[in-house]
Scaffold this active site. Structure first.
Site, PDB file in Angstrom:
ATOM      1  N   CYS A 116      67.813  47.096  57.139  1.00 32.95           N
ATOM      2  CA  CYS A 116      68.881  46.235  57.820  1.00 32.95           C
ATOM      3  C   CYS A 116      69.884  45.886  56.790  1.00 32.95           C
ATOM      4  CB  CYS A 116      68.037  44.992  58.200  1.00 32.95           C
ATOM      5  SG  CYS A 116      67.015  45.258  59.516  1.00 32.95           S
ATOM      6  N   HIS A 256      73.185  39.554  59.409  1.00 31.73           N
ATOM      7  CA  HIS A 256      72.407  40.169  59.901  1.00 31.73           C
ATOM      8  C   HIS A 256      71.494  39.531  61.134  1.00 31.73           C
ATOM      9  CE1 HIS A 256      69.410  43.500  61.041  1.00 31.73           C
ATOM     10  NE2 HIS A 256      68.391  42.832  60.509  1.00 31.73           N
ATOM     11  N   ASN A 286      68.445  43.065  67.729  1.00 25.97           N
ATOM     12  CA  ASN A 286      68.340  43.671  66.090  1.00 25.97           C
ATOM     13  C   ASN A 286      68.607  45.238  66.339  1.00 25.97           C
ATOM     14  OD1 ASN A 286      68.169  44.412  63.452  1.00 25.97           O
ATOM     15  ND2 ASN A 286      66.145  43.310  63.284  1.00 25.97           N
TER      16      ASN A 286
HETATM   17  O1  UT7 Z   1      65.495  43.117  60.589  1.00 26.34           O
HETATM   18  C1  UT7 Z   1      64.508  43.457  59.729  1.00 26.34           C
HETATM   19  C2  UT7 Z   1      63.913  42.057  59.238  1.00 26.34           C
HETATM   20  N1  UT7 Z   1      63.071  41.553  60.201  1.00 26.34           N
HETATM   21  C3  UT7 Z   1      63.040  40.452  60.333  1.00 26.34           C
HETATM   22  O2  UT7 Z   1      64.039  39.379  59.676  1.00 26.34           O
HETATM   23  C4  UT7 Z   1      62.003  39.528  61.475  1.00 26.34           C
HETATM   24  C5  UT7 Z   1      61.447  38.543  60.640  1.00 26.34           C
HETATM   25  N2  UT7 Z   1      60.267  38.034  61.728  1.00 26.34           N
HETATM   26  C6  UT7 Z   1      60.591  37.196  62.854  1.00 26.34           C
HETATM   27  O3  UT7 Z   1      61.638  37.331  63.274  1.00 26.34           O
HETATM   28  C7  UT7 Z   1      59.499  36.741  63.383  1.00 26.34           C
HETATM   29  O4  UT7 Z   1      58.258  36.400  62.762  1.00 26.34           O
HETATM   30  C8  UT7 Z   1      59.005  37.375  64.791  1.00 26.34           C
HETATM   31  C9  UT7 Z   1      60.065  36.994  66.002  1.00 26.34           C
HETATM   32  C10 UT7 Z   1      58.866  38.749  64.609  1.00 26.34           C
HETATM   33  C11 UT7 Z   1      57.897  36.592  65.454  1.00 26.34           C
HETATM   34  O5  UT7 Z   1      57.978  35.327  65.415  1.00 26.34           O
HETATM   35  P1  UT7 Z   1      57.096  34.209  64.883  1.00 26.34           P
HETATM   36  O6  UT7 Z   1      57.396  32.723  65.062  1.00 26.34           O
HETATM   37  O7  UT7 Z   1      56.792  34.561  63.514  1.00 26.34           O
HETATM   38  O8  UT7 Z   1      55.542  34.198  65.725  1.00 26.34           O
HETATM   39  P2  UT7 Z   1      54.247  35.095  65.026  1.00 26.34           P
HETATM   40  O9  UT7 Z   1      54.183  36.508  64.627  1.00 26.34           O
HETATM   41  O10 UT7 Z   1      53.626  33.985  64.396  1.00 26.34           O
HETATM   42  O11 UT7 Z   1      53.566  34.615  66.558  1.00 26.34           O
HETATM   43  C12 UT7 Z   1      53.176  33.314  67.266  1.00 26.34           C
HETATM   44  C13 UT7 Z   1      52.622  33.752  68.481  1.00 26.34           C
HETATM   45  C14 UT7 Z   1      51.078  34.467  68.094  1.00 26.34           C
HETATM   46  O12 UT7 Z   1      50.183  34.105  69.145  1.00 26.34           O
HETATM   47  P3  UT7 Z   1      48.987  33.166  68.471  1.00 26.34           P
HETATM   48  O13 UT7 Z   1      48.130  33.844  67.402  1.00 26.34           O
HETATM   49  O14 UT7 Z   1      49.643  31.996  68.039  1.00 26.34           O
HETATM   50  O15 UT7 Z   1      48.047  32.764  69.706  1.00 26.34           O
HETATM   51  C15 UT7 Z   1      51.551  35.703  68.855  1.00 26.34           C
HETATM   52  O16 UT7 Z   1      50.511  36.662  69.331  1.00 26.34           O
HETATM   53  O17 UT7 Z   1      53.238  34.390  69.271  1.00 26.34           O
HETATM   54  C16 UT7 Z   1      52.400  35.441  69.892  1.00 26.34           C
HETATM   55  N3  UT7 Z   1      53.322  36.653  70.315  1.00 26.34           N
HETATM   56  C17 UT7 Z   1      54.098  36.643  71.405  1.00 26.34           C
HETATM   57  N4  UT7 Z   1      53.977  35.963  72.497  1.00 26.34           N
HETATM   58  C18 UT7 Z   1      54.748  36.228  73.431  1.00 26.34           C
HETATM   59  C19 UT7 Z   1      54.028  37.529  69.368  1.00 26.34           C
HETATM   60  N5  UT7 Z   1      54.720  38.348  70.119  1.00 26.34           N
HETATM   61  C20 UT7 Z   1      55.006  37.681  71.205  1.00 26.34           C
HETATM   62  C21 UT7 Z   1      55.627  38.081  72.185  1.00 26.34           C
HETATM   63  N6  UT7 Z   1      55.698  37.435  73.293  1.00 26.34           N
HETATM   64  N7  UT7 Z   1      56.595  39.085  72.387  1.00 26.34           N
END
Ligand code: UT7
Length: 330
Positions: A116, A256, A286
């Site tokens: 990125c 980004h 993204n």
């Molecule tokens: O560009 C390259 C660099 N990349 C980035 O900068 C991305 C950085 N990371 C992020 O933007 C975030 O971590 C994500 C958007 C990928 C995820 O968001 P988050 O707030 O960190 O969510 P999480 O991974 O902590 O997941 C929270 C909950 C989980 O469920 P439980 O364990 O709380 O029951 C996940 O299983 O959300 C669940 N979850 C979803 N639910 C619905 C994960 N993906 C999804 C989904 N839809 N697509």
């Protein structure tokens, strides 16, 4: 005469027609529009469809648009740099393939792999080529066909990424416009949080790697999120501080586009109000190396000659950085 700087003298962009909306993704994986919007800010992404279509098919229209805008023939380009993690092939480079498709005979070029942050790595490299005095027209492209390495059964990654390309033309300037400073960083110990496991020399492609879905992006979202928030915000702050700029001096932040929450945190750290932060993540998701040039392309009418613009990125590697541009066009 002032020293030679590299001014951005034209921009071109390209996104494919086909859209992949949050509603479409609801049919593929267990997710919902509300979750995607609130956690990322994304509504839809563009997908390059069609047999035989590759990243160079995103690069070519972006560079053509740029040449038309500047009124030059592609053959006047001295060097083409393509930042991408989804090259058409390992080799030859997508820059070489794109030059051939564009009918460019007089240029050299190469790919940059910095995920990125690839566009900022490319922009800094391209600017140095201009500053050296040896090259007059350097094109830097950020382009990714992310749909080619996304697992559309993995809800944690498939909602994030889209396809697109953005390109800028760099030319010498002697009035102090263009790329004025850049801080680029990397930390390979972050590699384990965001990578594609197989297909390289460490783990060559095999029936097993395909069966294990090891040719797709793997991301451990939370640590990446944590590092991205501090990394992008701190480097942007460091850049403006070392150039004795304050939030009032900055016209635009072009971050980004990975996650609206990371963008908001960066703006807060720099003391910038929302109106100075450019965002199109809702429309394209993204697009990895393409997010920053696509944002410049989308919002170029807002920018005025002399505006101080900070470009900021964080991505796989980890790689991150920020670049100060004094806007030449407009
Ligand atoms: O560009 C390259 C660099 N990349 C980035 O900068 C991305 C950085 N990371 C992020 O933007 C975030 O971590 C994500 C958007 C990928 C995820 O968001 P988050 O707030 O960190 O969510 P999480 O991974 O902590 O997941 C929270 C909950 C989980 O469920 P439980 O364990 O709380 O029951 C996940 O299983 O959300 C669940 N979850 C979803 N639910 C619905 C994960 N993906 C999804 C989904 N839809 N697509």
């Amino acid at each position: 005469m002032q020293k030679t700087t590299a001014a951005i003298t034209a921009i071109g962009g390209y996104v494919p027609e086909d859209k992949l909306t949050n509603a479409d993704l609801e049919k593929l994986v267990d997710t919902n529009d509300e979750w995607i919007k609130s956690r990322t800010g994304i509504d839809e992404r563009r997908i390059l469809k069609g047999e035989g279509k590759a990243t160079s098919d995103l690069v070519v229209p972006a560079v053509k648009a740029l040449c038309e805008k500047r009124g030059i023939d592609p053959n006047e380009i001295d060097c083409l740099i393509v930042a991408t993690i989804t090259p058409d092939m390992f080799f030859p480079s997508t820059a070489n393939v794109s030059c051939d498709k564009l009918g460019i005979k007089n240029a050299w070029g190469f790919d940059i792999l910095a995920a990125c942050s690839g566009f900022l790595y490319g922009l800094t490299t391209g600017a140095a080529l201009i500053e050296s005095g040896r090259y007059k027209k350097v094109v830097v492209v950020g382009a990714d066909k992310m749909s080619s390495i996304v697992d559309y059964t993995d809800r944690t990654t498939c909602i994030l990424f889209g396809d697109g390309a953005g390109a800028v033309l760099l030319e010498p300037n002697h009035e102090g416009y263009g790329v004025l400073d850049s801080i680029l960083k990397s930390d390979g110990s972050g590699g384990k949080y965001l990578y594609m496991k197989a297909g390289g020399s460490l783990m060559p492609s095999s029936a097993e790697t395909v069966a294990n879905k090891e040719h797709f992006i793997f991301q451990d979202g939370q640590p990446v999120f944590k590092f991205a928030v501090t990394g992008m915000a701190d480097v942007s702050y460091e850049l403006i501080e070392r150039n004795n700029l304050t939030a009032d001096d900055i016209a635009w932040l072009v971050p980004h586009q990975a996650n609206k929450r990371i963008i908001d945190a960066t703006a807060r750290r720099m003391g910038l109000p929302d109106e100075k932060v450019l965002m199109n993540i809702q429309r394209y998701g993204n697009t990895t190396a393409a997010t920053i040039p696509l944002c410049l392309w989308d919002f170029q009418d807002k920018m005025k000659k002399g505006d101080n613009i900070v470009l900021a990125a964080f991505g796989g590697g980890f790689t991150w950085g920020a670049t100060w541009v004094k806007w030449f066009m407009g």
